[in-house]
Design a protein around this motif. Structure first.
Motif, PDB file in Angstrom:
ATOM      1  N   LEU A 118       0.822  -1.213   0.000  1.00 38.74           N
ATOM      2  CA  LEU A 118       0.000   0.000   0.000  1.00 38.74           C
ATOM      3  C   LEU A 118       0.854   1.261   0.000  1.00 38.74           C
ATOM      4  CD1 LEU A 118      -2.719  -1.123   2.583  1.00 38.74           C
ATOM      5  CD2 LEU A 118      -2.645  -1.471   0.112  1.00 38.74           C
ATOM      6  N   GLU A 119       2.155   1.081   0.019  1.00 36.13           N
ATOM      7  CA  GLU A 119       3.079   2.219   0.026  1.00 36.13           C
ATOM      8  C   GLU A 119       2.906   3.051  -1.238  1.00 36.13           C
ATOM      9  OE1 GLU A 119       5.971   4.194   2.284  1.00 36.13           O
ATOM     10  OE2 GLU A 119       5.257   2.176   2.739  1.00 36.13           O
ATOM     11  N   ARG A 120       2.703   4.348  -1.046  1.00 39.03           N
ATOM     12  CA  ARG A 120       2.567   5.330  -2.128  1.00 39.03           C
ATOM     13  C   ARG A 120       1.381   5.056  -3.056  1.00 39.03           C
ATOM     14  NH1 ARG A 120       6.493   5.635  -5.678  1.00 39.03           N
ATOM     15  NH2 ARG A 120       7.671   3.755  -5.134  1.00 39.03           N
ATOM     16  N   ILE A 121       0.348   4.432  -2.503  1.00 39.88           N
ATOM     17  CA  ILE A 121      -0.923   4.301  -3.228  1.00 39.88           C
ATOM     18  C   ILE A 121      -1.842   5.395  -2.691  1.00 39.88           C
ATOM     19  CG2 ILE A 121      -2.901   2.845  -3.771  1.00 39.88           C
ATOM     20  CD1 ILE A 121      -0.352   1.722  -4.915  1.00 39.88           C
ATOM     21  N   PRO A 122      -2.201   6.410  -3.497  1.00 36.78           N
ATOM     22  CA  PRO A 122      -3.028   7.505  -2.996  1.00 36.78           C
ATOM     23  C   PRO A 122      -4.305   7.006  -2.315  1.00 36.78           C
ATOM     24  CG  PRO A 122      -2.176   8.058  -5.152  1.00 36.78           C
ATOM     25  CD  PRO A 122      -1.799   6.625  -4.908  1.00 36.78           C
ATOM     26  N   GLY A 123      -4.565   7.528  -1.135  1.00 30.75           N
ATOM     27  CA  GLY A 123      -5.745   7.145  -0.362  1.00 30.75           C
ATOM     28  C   GLY A 123      -5.419   6.236   0.805  1.00 30.75           C
ATOM     29  N   PHE A 124      -4.367   5.445   0.684  1.00 37.71           N
ATOM     30  CA  PHE A 124      -3.927   4.582   1.768  1.00 37.71           C
ATOM     31  C   PHE A 124      -2.842   5.295   2.568  1.00 37.71           C
ATOM     32  CE2 PHE A 124      -5.723   1.705  -1.338  1.00 37.71           C
ATOM     33  CZ  PHE A 124      -6.453   0.834  -0.548  1.00 37.71           C
ATOM     34  N   THR A 125      -2.918   5.213   3.876  1.00 37.60           N
ATOM     35  CA  THR A 125      -1.994   5.949   4.724  1.00 37.60           C
ATOM     36  C   THR A 125      -1.735   5.188   6.020  1.00 37.60           C
ATOM     37  OG1 THR A 125      -1.601   8.126   5.719  1.00 37.60           O
ATOM     38  CG2 THR A 125      -3.812   7.255   5.919  1.00 37.60           C
ATOM     39  N   MET A 126      -0.656   5.540   6.692  1.00 37.33           N
ATOM     40  CA  MET A 126      -0.327   4.935   7.980  1.00 37.33           C
ATOM     41  C   MET A 126      -0.579   5.941   9.098  1.00 37.33           C
ATOM     42  SD  MET A 126       3.167   2.756   7.212  1.00 37.33           S
ATOM     43  CE  MET A 126       2.870   1.548   8.508  1.00 37.33           C
TER      44      MET A 126
END
Length: 441
Positions: free
Chosen positions: A205-213
């Motif tokens: 999910l790294e650097r997929i817009p919309g997904f965040t930590m």
């Protein structure tokens, strides 16, 4: 002898945008969809937990959306500077603002007697430029497509949204499936299962817009294990956006809010300018504001990922409109290729596509309430018309493509989809000959 600031100096300062000035003044700036975001420049605003002043990338206007009724807003560098220095916008500060901006931007001040005054003589500049917070580059379209398709397949479909799609938007169930509409998970438990499934299946999910930590409650931001994946979205449902190869490159979110009905599924990291652990985010990327390539339902059903849309559909005739639902509905009714643009000022990426597709005729079909404004003396929205004129000029003169605008009585419907659903056809205006004719399909 009294000296007056020259018109040339005033015009040069007027050309400085709020964004350029904010950067030069050292204000922390980050990208968020179609806007830049910074802390409010108004010194009377008080403390802010996070930046909520948005500067439009395409219109240049800025506005503070934080609570407290700050009132900070404007449309250029002069008003931005005035708010930052005086806590208000008042024309009585105009010439002080001209001199202040000239000093910051290194603009030489000229006077009507012809004697220039260098702003950098005898002292160092008051402000030193600071770098922009660099945008994190999203993953490739191929990677985003794979993640978004699997993510959407795991998302729920709530009955309330099905009702809207069927009865308000007039989609068939097959069309809903082909477009890829899915509900935003309502509960953390539901979302957590989806996230865990994606990770367990090996999706990054790294650097997929919309997904965040986010940081766990009581966690240490320096400890990797205290961060967990989630999404940066709340609202009703997701709307996929595709590129010319049918890849789902971004998602829009229908929010259900009146003030901002749609938002980008976007998650720019904020660790460079946020100290509050409760709002810290990392791992994601900004969505930007890409085009949406829209084809009629039969093409959507048959469209194989990675195959050019022109394999299925002619590109001699292309319609350019604004809004996801409007484009999907109108394309299906007219059985034509559509380019959905995220805003009237965002047209530069359209031209290379038209050139690639060898398009012969381009239709521009914007909402009538965006074009017409009865409060203006000319009866139109000059900002929108200026952008349309520049867009049409580039397509006409540089590419030699026929360009027409579709218009209709706004009483019959706001958008193109509204009148088409009512079996009404627009009037076509040829921008080269000014000829008006009824559209025939």
């Amino acid at each position: 002898m009294t000296r007056f600031i020259s018109e040339d100096t005033i015009n040069e300062v007027k050309n400085v945008t709020a964004y350029e000035l904010a950067i030069q003044m050292g204000h922390s700036i980050r990208s968020s969809g179609t806007s830049w975001v910074t802390y409010c420049p108004n010194p009377n605003h008080g403390s802010e937990k996070r930046p909520k002043t948005y500067i439009s990338k395409y219109k240049g206007i800025f506005k503070c959306f934080d609570g407290g009724g700050c009132g900070c807003k404007g449309s250029d560098g002069i008003t931005y500077y005035c708010w930052s220095q005086y806590g208000e916008w008042d024309k009585k500060h105009f010439f002080d603002c001209i001199l202040g901006i000239a000093e910051i931007m290194g603009i030489h001040v000229g006077y009507e007697d012809g004697q220039p005054k260098r702003t950098d003589e005898g002292k160092a500049p008051k402000y030193q430029p600071r770098p922009i917070v660099e945008d994190v580059k999203p993953q490739s379209d191929e990677v985003c497509d794979r993640v978004y398709r699997r993510f959407l397949s795991l998302c729920p479909v709530y009955e309330e949204h099905v009702h809207e799609w069927r009865y308000k938007r007039k989609y068939s169930d097959e069309e809903v499936t082909a477009i890829g509409l899915r509900s935003v998970p309502k509960s953390y438990k539901e979302l957590n299962i989806i996230i865990r499934t994606l990770l367990s299946e090996g999706f990054s999910l790294e650097r997929i817009p919309g997904f965040t930590m986010r940081l766990r409650k009581g966690g240490d931001s320096n400890h990797k294990g205290d961060w967990f994946w989630t999404i940066s979205a709340s609202g009703k449902y997701f709307i996929p956006l595709r590129n010319e190869k049918g890849q789902i490159i971004r998602l829009r979110v229908s929010t259900g809010r009146e003030d901002k009905k749609y938002m980008w599924f976007s998650s720019a990291p904020n660790m460079d300018y946020v100290d509050d652990v409760n709002v810290m985010r990392k791992g994601g990327a900004s969505s930007g504001a890409p085009l949406n390539i829209v084809a009629p339902f039969p093409v959507l059903q048959a469209w194989e990922v990675g195959v050019e849309v022109t394999t299925y559909l002619g590109s001699d005739f292309v319609i350019c409109s604004e809004g996801e639902h409007k484009s999907y509905i109108s394309s299906n009714i007219l059985q034509k290729l559509f380019i959905g643009i995220p805003g009237v000022g965002i047209y530069k990426e359209v031209i290379p596509l038209l050139r690639q597709w060898k398009t012969k005729k381009l239709v521009i079909a914007m909402d009538m309430d965006a074009l017409l404004d009865e409060t203006k003396e000319a009866g139109k929205n000059n900002y929108v018309f200026e952008h349309l004129t520049e867009f049409a000029k580039q397509v006409l003169d540089d590419e030699g493509i026929e360009v027409v605008i579709w218009c209709w009585d706004p009483k019959l419907g706001k958008g193109l989809d509204d009148i088409l659903l009512s079996s009404v056809l627009p009037v076509e205006i040829d921008l080269r000959t000014k000829e008006r004719r009824l559209v025939t399909v």
